[in-house]
Design a protein around this motif. Structure first.
Motif, mmCIF file in Angstrom:
data_model
loop_
_atom_site.group_PDB
_atom_site.id
_atom_site.type_symbol
_atom_site.label_atom_id
_atom_site.label_comp_id
_atom_site.label_asym_id
_atom_site.label_seq_id
_atom_site.Cartn_x
_atom_site.Cartn_y
_atom_site.Cartn_z
ATOM 1 N N LEU A 113 1.835 -21.356 -45.946
ATOM 2 C CA LEU A 113 0.845 -20.316 -46.313
ATOM 3 C C LEU A 113 1.168 -19.772 -47.696
ATOM 4 C CD1 LEU A 113 0.501 -18.295 -42.963
ATOM 5 C CD2 LEU A 113 -1.196 -19.841 -43.965
ATOM 6 N N ALA A 114 2.466 -19.576 -47.958
ATOM 7 C CA ALA A 114 2.869 -19.052 -49.277
ATOM 8 C C ALA A 114 2.628 -20.113 -50.354
ATOM 9 C CB ALA A 114 4.338 -18.638 -49.250
ATOM 10 N N GLN A 173 -4.259 -26.013 -42.617
ATOM 11 C CA GLN A 173 -5.496 -26.614 -43.141
ATOM 12 C C GLN A 173 -6.718 -26.124 -42.356
ATOM 13 O OE1 GLN A 173 -4.107 -30.673 -42.746
ATOM 14 N NE2 GLN A 173 -4.172 -30.956 -44.944
ATOM 15 N N VAL A 174 -6.558 -26.024 -41.033
ATOM 16 C CA VAL A 174 -7.658 -25.497 -40.212
ATOM 17 C C VAL A 174 -7.922 -24.043 -40.595
ATOM 18 C CG1 VAL A 174 -8.269 -24.796 -37.848
ATOM 19 C CG2 VAL A 174 -7.351 -27.089 -38.269
ATOM 20 N N ALA A 175 -6.835 -23.278 -40.774
ATOM 21 C CA ALA A 175 -6.991 -21.860 -41.137
ATOM 22 C C ALA A 175 -7.680 -21.727 -42.489
ATOM 23 C CB ALA A 175 -5.626 -21.175 -41.165
ATOM 24 N N GLU A 176 -7.370 -22.615 -43.421
ATOM 25 C CA GLU A 176 -8.018 -22.551 -44.745
ATOM 26 C C GLU A 176 -9.526 -22.769 -44.612
ATOM 27 O OE1 GLU A 176 -4.248 -24.139 -47.464
ATOM 28 O OE2 GLU A 176 -5.745 -25.569 -46.747
ATOM 29 N N ARG A 177 -9.898 -23.743 -43.768
ATOM 30 C CA ARG A 177 -11.339 -23.987 -43.586
ATOM 31 C C ARG A 177 -11.996 -22.785 -42.910
ATOM 32 N NH1 ARG A 177 -13.213 -29.375 -44.040
ATOM 33 N NH2 ARG A 177 -11.571 -30.740 -44.798
ATOM 34 N N PHE A 207 8.854 -15.797 -47.247
ATOM 35 C CA PHE A 207 7.433 -16.021 -47.555
ATOM 36 C C PHE A 207 7.327 -16.101 -49.072
ATOM 37 C CE2 PHE A 207 3.178 -14.198 -48.564
ATOM 38 C CZ PHE A 207 2.421 -15.227 -48.014
ATOM 39 N N GLY A 208 7.300 -17.307 -49.609
ATOM 40 C CA GLY A 208 7.346 -17.470 -51.063
ATOM 41 C C GLY A 208 8.656 -16.906 -51.585
ATOM 42 N N ALA A 244 -4.668 -14.347 -47.917
ATOM 43 C CA ALA A 244 -4.407 -13.261 -46.975
ATOM 44 C C ALA A 244 -4.051 -11.996 -47.749
ATOM 45 C CB ALA A 244 -3.264 -13.635 -46.033
ATOM 46 N N ALA A 245 -4.774 -10.906 -47.436
ATOM 47 C CA ALA A 245 -4.431 -9.618 -48.030
ATOM 48 C C ALA A 245 -3.177 -9.081 -47.366
ATOM 49 C CB ALA A 245 -5.583 -8.635 -47.824
ATOM 50 N N GLU A 246 -3.012 -9.484 -46.105
ATOM 51 C CA GLU A 246 -1.885 -8.977 -45.328
ATOM 52 C C GLU A 246 -1.444 -10.079 -44.387
ATOM 53 O OE1 GLU A 246 -2.947 -5.442 -43.102
ATOM 54 O OE2 GLU A 246 -1.402 -5.917 -41.627
ATOM 55 N N LEU A 247 -0.149 -10.304 -44.272
ATOM 56 C CA LEU A 247 0.369 -11.314 -43.339
ATOM 57 C C LEU A 247 1.424 -10.661 -42.456
ATOM 58 C CD1 LEU A 247 0.337 -14.338 -42.510
ATOM 59 C CD2 LEU A 247 2.276 -14.649 -44.061
#
Ligand SMILES: NC(=O)c1ccc[n+]([C@@H]2O[C@H](COP(=O)([O-])OP(=O)(O)OC[C@H]3O[C@@H](n4cnc5c(N)ncnc54)[C@H](OP(=O)(O)O)[C@@H]3O)[C@@H](O)[C@H]2O)c1
Length: 345
Positions: free
Chosen positions: A28-29, A333-337, A53-54, A35-38
């Motif tokens: 994700l990073a 990838q699913v979350a991005e879509r 995270f990054g 995402a504004a918030e994770l």
């Protein structure tokens, strides 16, 4: 859907400290997920534990009802039991759920999606507001079988899966490491996560056996592959073996196609298919193997050859990083879509 902050989503990962969860948070990073918030969630055991995270470290919170408030997206990688309990609650609270567990993979009301193979299934998100992701071995098998099936038809598949210890999560990998250390230090070996010593051993058992002598993982590999390919009656046989490696599954596939497909033609199809990378130069010692697959975003495919068992016979070998490519990357990838759909509303 919860209110969105500056056109970015509020997302959470449940199971963020696990084998799949850590990979997922890293992806994700790295892929700059909008995402504004994770929120990173796990059990009581891990509260406060930092997860990378990054270039930041985020603290883990407990998965509880209040953690699901004002959430657009929940990525679940905490096992099937947790998914059965928390996915419906998250949906009721207004979130869309992407689940990596086996809980909903065969639920006809929940689409089972591999982003490169059947992204159109996301259109059937429906009122359940959940998407299921397959197991890593099923994902690898379906990515390779899809283009061959479309080109030549698929009559039958035999699969032999060599599964890494991390398919049994962090605890599986930790047990293999401990057993290896104990053996080298002449200490007695203990087996808890696996029924026998796994270090320097292969076990023809990945999970409990059913009355027919198969395991849930073997049945899942058959049913998930059928569902992903849209071939509900595809004859398919599977043996899954637990092998003493930490990461990356190996998978032999022996196929009977509807027509003879010359290996060169099959290689060209596989080389063009998204999500796959052809590694197939046996004379030059180039073929997919676990260490080469670790950390990769593609499933490696090679050893493409005729299988003499039938006229349309073809054999191949796959290697896949099970936690990263097999579990985490597909969920991301699913979350991005989904994110682009949610953000366009
Ligand atoms: N490993 C793979 O190769 C792979 C591939 C594809 C899909 N999957 C699926 O991904 C899921 C996770 O697998 P994994 O291998 O990552 O497992 P894992 O390493 O054992 O991690 C499990 C995660 O779930 C959390 N958890 C456990 N019980 C919980 C509870 N009651 N409440 C909240 N969080 C809880 C754990 O948190 P704590 O740290 O607090 O215990 C940990 O973060 C499974 O459903 C699996 O089928 C795995």
């Amino acid at each position: 859907m919860a209110r969105m902050q500056a056109r970015r989503l509020r997302a959470a990962v449940a199971g963020a400290t696990g084998a799949v969860g850590r990979e997922l948070v890293g992806l994700l990073a790295a892929r700059d997920f909008p995402a504004a918030e994770l929120r990173l969630l796990a059990s009581e055991r891990s509260v406060g534990e930092p997860v990378q995270f990054g270039d930041r470290e985020l603290p883990v919170e407990r998965l509880e009802t209040s953690a699901l408030e004002d959430l657009d997206l929940l990525l679940l990688c905490a096992g099937a039991e947790v998914s059965r309990r928390w996915a419906p609650r998250a949906v009721a609270a207004g979130a869309v759920v992407v689940d990596t567990s086996a809980a909903f993979r065969l639920d006809p009301e929940v689409p089972l999606v591999v982003a490169e193979l059947n992204p159109g299934a996301l259109a059937a998100l429906g009122p359940r507001h959940m998407v299921a992701c397959p197991d890593g071995a099923s994902l690898a098998a379906a990515l390779a079988l899809g283009p061959l099936s479309r080109a030549a038809g698929l009559r039958r598949v035999w699969a032999f899966a060599c599964l890494s210890a991390s398919q049994a999560g962090r605890a599986g990998a930790a047990e293999l490491e401990q057993q290896t250390r104990d053996l080298f230090n002449f200490r007695p070996v203990r087996a808890e996560r696996f029924p026998h010593q796994l270090a320097f051993n292969c076990l023809p058992r990945c999970g409990p056996f059913d009355a027919d002598g198969s395991t849930a993982l073997e049945r899942g590999l058959v049913e998930e592959t059928r569902r992903l390919l849209g071939l509900p009656r595809l004859p398919m046989g599977v043996t899954a073996v637990q092998v003493p490696v930490f990461s990356a599954h190996g998978l032999a596939l022996h196929l009977e196609l509807g027509r003879a497909l010359p290996p060169d033609e099959a290689r060209a199809l596989l080389a063009d298919a998204p999500g796959l990378r052809l590694v197939d130069d046996p004379a030059g010692e180039a073929y997919p193997h676990g260490l080469e697959a670790v950390g990769q975003d593609e499933v490696l495919v090679g050893r493409v050859r005729r299988d003499g068992g039938s006229e349309g016979g073809l054999a191949l070998w796959l290697a896949v990083d099970n936690a990263r490519r097999g579990g985490a990357l597909n969920a991301v990838q699913v979350a991005e879509r989904l994110a682009s759909v949610l953000l366009s509303r």
